[in-house]
Write a protein that holds these residues in place. Structure first.
Motif, mmCIF file in Angstrom:
data_model
loop_
_atom_site.group_PDB
_atom_site.id
_atom_site.type_symbol
_atom_site.label_atom_id
_atom_site.label_comp_id
_atom_site.label_asym_id
_atom_site.label_seq_id
_atom_site.Cartn_x
_atom_site.Cartn_y
_atom_site.Cartn_z
ATOM 1 N N ILE A 299 0.914 -1.174 -0.068
ATOM 2 C CA ILE A 299 -0.003 0.064 0.085
ATOM 3 C C ILE A 299 0.828 1.209 -0.057
ATOM 4 C CG2 ILE A 299 -1.738 1.403 1.251
ATOM 5 C CD1 ILE A 299 -2.937 -1.368 0.728
ATOM 6 N N SER A 300 0.472 2.397 -0.661
ATOM 7 C CA SER A 300 1.148 3.613 -0.556
ATOM 8 C C SER A 300 -0.083 4.779 -0.418
ATOM 9 C CB SER A 300 1.880 3.491 -2.042
ATOM 10 O OG SER A 300 2.645 5.027 -1.946
ATOM 11 N N THR A 301 0.291 5.729 0.088
ATOM 12 C CA THR A 301 -0.411 7.078 0.158
ATOM 13 C C THR A 301 0.361 8.132 -0.113
ATOM 14 O OG1 THR A 301 -2.254 7.890 1.215
ATOM 15 C CG2 THR A 301 -0.729 7.154 2.579
ATOM 16 N N ASN A 302 -0.591 9.293 -0.117
ATOM 17 C CA ASN A 302 0.289 10.604 -0.396
ATOM 18 C C ASN A 302 0.007 11.440 0.716
ATOM 19 O OD1 ASN A 302 -2.012 11.029 -1.184
ATOM 20 N ND2 ASN A 302 -1.558 12.501 -2.976
ATOM 21 N N GLY A 303 -0.897 10.979 1.882
ATOM 22 C CA GLY A 303 -1.365 12.039 2.756
ATOM 23 C C GLY A 303 -1.200 11.167 4.079
ATOM 24 N N SER A 304 -1.732 11.921 5.302
ATOM 25 C CA SER A 304 -1.517 11.390 6.627
ATOM 26 C C SER A 304 -2.931 11.086 7.193
ATOM 27 C CB SER A 304 -0.669 12.531 7.411
ATOM 28 O OG SER A 304 -1.466 13.656 7.506
ATOM 29 N N LEU A 305 -4.038 11.496 6.644
ATOM 30 C CA LEU A 305 -5.311 11.196 7.193
ATOM 31 C C LEU A 305 -5.789 10.163 6.360
ATOM 32 C CD1 LEU A 305 -7.212 12.587 9.098
ATOM 33 C CD2 LEU A 305 -8.315 13.634 7.159
ATOM 34 N N VAL A 306 -6.185 9.001 7.157
ATOM 35 C CA VAL A 306 -6.778 7.844 6.642
ATOM 36 C C VAL A 306 -8.151 7.505 6.922
ATOM 37 C CG1 VAL A 306 -6.460 5.317 6.451
ATOM 38 C CG2 VAL A 306 -4.495 6.749 6.805
ATOM 39 N N LEU A 307 -9.123 7.466 6.077
ATOM 40 C CA LEU A 307 -10.450 7.404 6.032
ATOM 41 C C LEU A 307 -11.020 6.209 5.470
ATOM 42 C CD1 LEU A 307 -10.900 11.229 5.369
ATOM 43 C CD2 LEU A 307 -10.899 10.159 7.536
ATOM 44 N N ASN A 308 -10.234 5.252 5.157
ATOM 45 C CA ASN A 308 -10.577 3.893 4.821
ATOM 46 C C ASN A 308 -10.289 2.684 5.747
ATOM 47 O OD1 ASN A 308 -10.879 5.147 2.137
ATOM 48 N ND2 ASN A 308 -8.780 5.660 2.142
ATOM 49 N N HIS A 309 -10.923 1.767 5.568
ATOM 50 C CA HIS A 309 -11.089 0.519 6.550
ATOM 51 C C HIS A 309 -10.384 -0.626 6.123
ATOM 52 C CE1 HIS A 309 -13.751 3.515 8.343
ATOM 53 N NE2 HIS A 309 -14.329 3.380 7.524
ATOM 54 N N PHE A 310 -9.392 -1.104 6.691
ATOM 55 C CA PHE A 310 -8.843 -2.423 6.226
ATOM 56 C C PHE A 310 -9.136 -3.315 7.189
ATOM 57 C CE2 PHE A 310 -6.113 0.715 4.343
ATOM 58 C CZ PHE A 310 -5.634 0.301 2.998
ATOM 59 N N ASN A 311 -9.752 -4.749 6.811
ATOM 60 C CA ASN A 311 -10.077 -5.499 7.718
ATOM 61 C C ASN A 311 -9.950 -7.032 7.152
ATOM 62 O OD1 ASN A 311 -11.409 -3.876 9.744
ATOM 63 N ND2 ASN A 311 -12.565 -3.646 7.951
ATOM 64 N N ASN A 312 -9.266 -8.040 7.812
ATOM 65 C CA ASN A 312 -9.314 -9.377 7.401
ATOM 66 C C ASN A 312 -8.570 -9.658 6.035
ATOM 67 O OD1 ASN A 312 -11.643 -8.852 9.137
ATOM 68 N ND2 ASN A 312 -11.040 -11.084 9.773
ATOM 69 N N ASN A 313 -7.605 -8.652 6.008
ATOM 70 C CA ASN A 313 -6.700 -9.111 4.871
ATOM 71 C C ASN A 313 -5.563 -10.040 5.078
ATOM 72 O OD1 ASN A 313 -7.845 -7.040 2.509
ATOM 73 N ND2 ASN A 313 -7.566 -5.682 4.567
ATOM 74 N N TYR A 314 -5.130 -10.877 3.890
ATOM 75 C CA TYR A 314 -3.780 -11.496 4.437
ATOM 76 C C TYR A 314 -2.567 -10.663 3.603
ATOM 77 C CZ TYR A 314 -0.087 -14.755 3.941
ATOM 78 O OH TYR A 314 1.199 -15.477 4.187
#
Length: 388
Positions: A299-314
């Motif tokens: 994963i990569s991003t260009n910001g510091s605020l995270v408004l997304n949800h990550f669950n149960n990934n491998y």
């Protein structure tokens, strides 16, 4: 017609036909300029008769409802940037069926303008230009609805399949590869489904822009490499589902910008430079039950605020433990590596990739996050790769 019949040209046969007739065209080469089908008739080619536009004309223009056009080889349309001459073009019609044809060396392959309930099925569409400006799209639909694009093979065009203002349509089981720009490009096209297609070796795989209610299921995005290449580009997208797709060997599997309320689940991200690049303008996306395998950066991003949800990934980079043996890691996983953040801001830092110093920094960042956003986190990482 052909084979010792009285009628020697396709145009003459169309002229003599009445609505509801079927015209059989036998093997041969027909150079008749622009062939206009302006009656509700069926045209069937036997052994792929060739309709040759001699690089001067639009080859076939369909200007009646419910025309069936099947079994032809349509080649060498004219080239013009103003009126877009095509191998086959449908003008504002309903219920047209174009199937089992071969199209080669046309400016645009099959073009549907303001069509309704048309079927484009099992055609092979090839072009050979090397420059984007010199070539149109393989299958191009504009201001249309209820289209079915099924089982076509498209290569060498600008975009393999192009949708603009197209709604309630399905793109199913097509193979779009080695096109100059995108395998599939769609804009302002809501309520469509893209299922079980292969997008391989294109300038970039698929671009989805300014669109809502899209369902993308079980597609294969492979080997879309290059400076600005990705398997799937999402820009200004909302309320969509991306399920069961495979992203293998792309520069970026998915690149998201201005994307909201999208469910990404049961996808495989493998051997990509970046699994997903999620820009700061994305929010309320649900990323769950995906496999991240052997990507340089997951994963990569260009910001510091995270408004997304990550669950149960491998995550194959997860090295936590599971003491209670419930299959879920006891320690949350931070999928964003320090180095992914650094290279997002300074691309030239990639030169230091795999150096001992960076490995050390990454390890310490995992223990005491200081630069990577705290809430960029999967609290329930899967211990085993999901069987997808």
């Amino acid at each position: 017609m052909g084979q010792n019949n009285a009628v020697k040209t396709v145009k003459k046969a169309i002229e003599l036909a009445v609505p509801g007739d079927t015209i059989f065209v036998y093997n041969g080469v027909y150079k008749e300029g622009n062939i206009i089908v302006d009656k509700r008739i069926t045209l069937i080619g036997k052994d792929f008769p060739v309709l040759d536009g001699e690089m001067k004309y639009e080859v076939v223009s369909i200007k009646a409802d419910s025309v069936i056009f099947s079994g032809f080889k349509v080649i060498n349309s004219g080239y013009a940037s103003l009126n877009d001459p095509c191998g086959i073009k449908v003008y504002n019609k309903t219920g047209v069926i174009i199937k089992d044809n071969i199209l080669e060396n046309n400016f645009f392959g099959i073009y549907i303008q303001k069509g309704t309930s048309c079927l484009i099925k099992n055609n092979t569409i090839k072009a050979f230009q090397k420059e984007e400006q010199r070539i149109g799209n393989g299958i191009h639909c504009w201001k249309s609805e209820e289209m079915q694009i099924i089982g076509n093979r498209i290569s060498g065009h600008r975009d393999g399949i192009y949708f603009e203002f197209v709604s309630n349509s399905v793109i199913w089981r097509n193979i779009s590869k080695a096109n100059i720009r995108y395998g599939l490009h769609f804009m302002f096209s809501n309520d469509d489904a893209y299922i079980s297609n292969v997008f391989k070796n294109n300038g970039a795989g698929v671009a989805v822009m300014f669109t809502k209610n899209v369902k993308m299921f079980n597609n294969y995005f492979e080997e879309n490499w290059g400076d600005a290449a990705y398997g799937l580009l999402l820009k200004e997208i909302a309320d969509s589902y991306i399920l069961g797709n495979k992203f293998v060997r792309n520069t970026s599997g998915i690149y998201m910008e201005g994307t909201s309320r999208v469910t990404l689940s049961r996808n495989i991200f493998k051997d990509n430079g970046w699994g997903m690049k999620i820009q700061a303008s994305c929010m309320d996306n649900e990323i769950s039950y995906n496999n991240f395998l052997a990507n340089t950066f997951d994963i990569s991003t260009n910001g510091s605020l995270v408004l997304n949800h990550f669950n149960n990934n491998y995550w194959d980079k997860y090295d936590g433990y599971d003491l209670n043996r419930d299959g879920i890691g006891d320690v949350p996983f931070h999928p964003l590596s320090l180095f992914a953040v650094l290279t997002e801001n300074n691309p030239s830092a990639m030169l230091l990739f795999r150096s001992f110093m960076i490995t050390l920094l990454d390890k310490s960042e995992k223990i005491l996050p200081s630069i990577t956003p705290d809430n960029f986190i999967d609290k329930t990482p899967e211990m085993k790769s999901l069987a997808l």
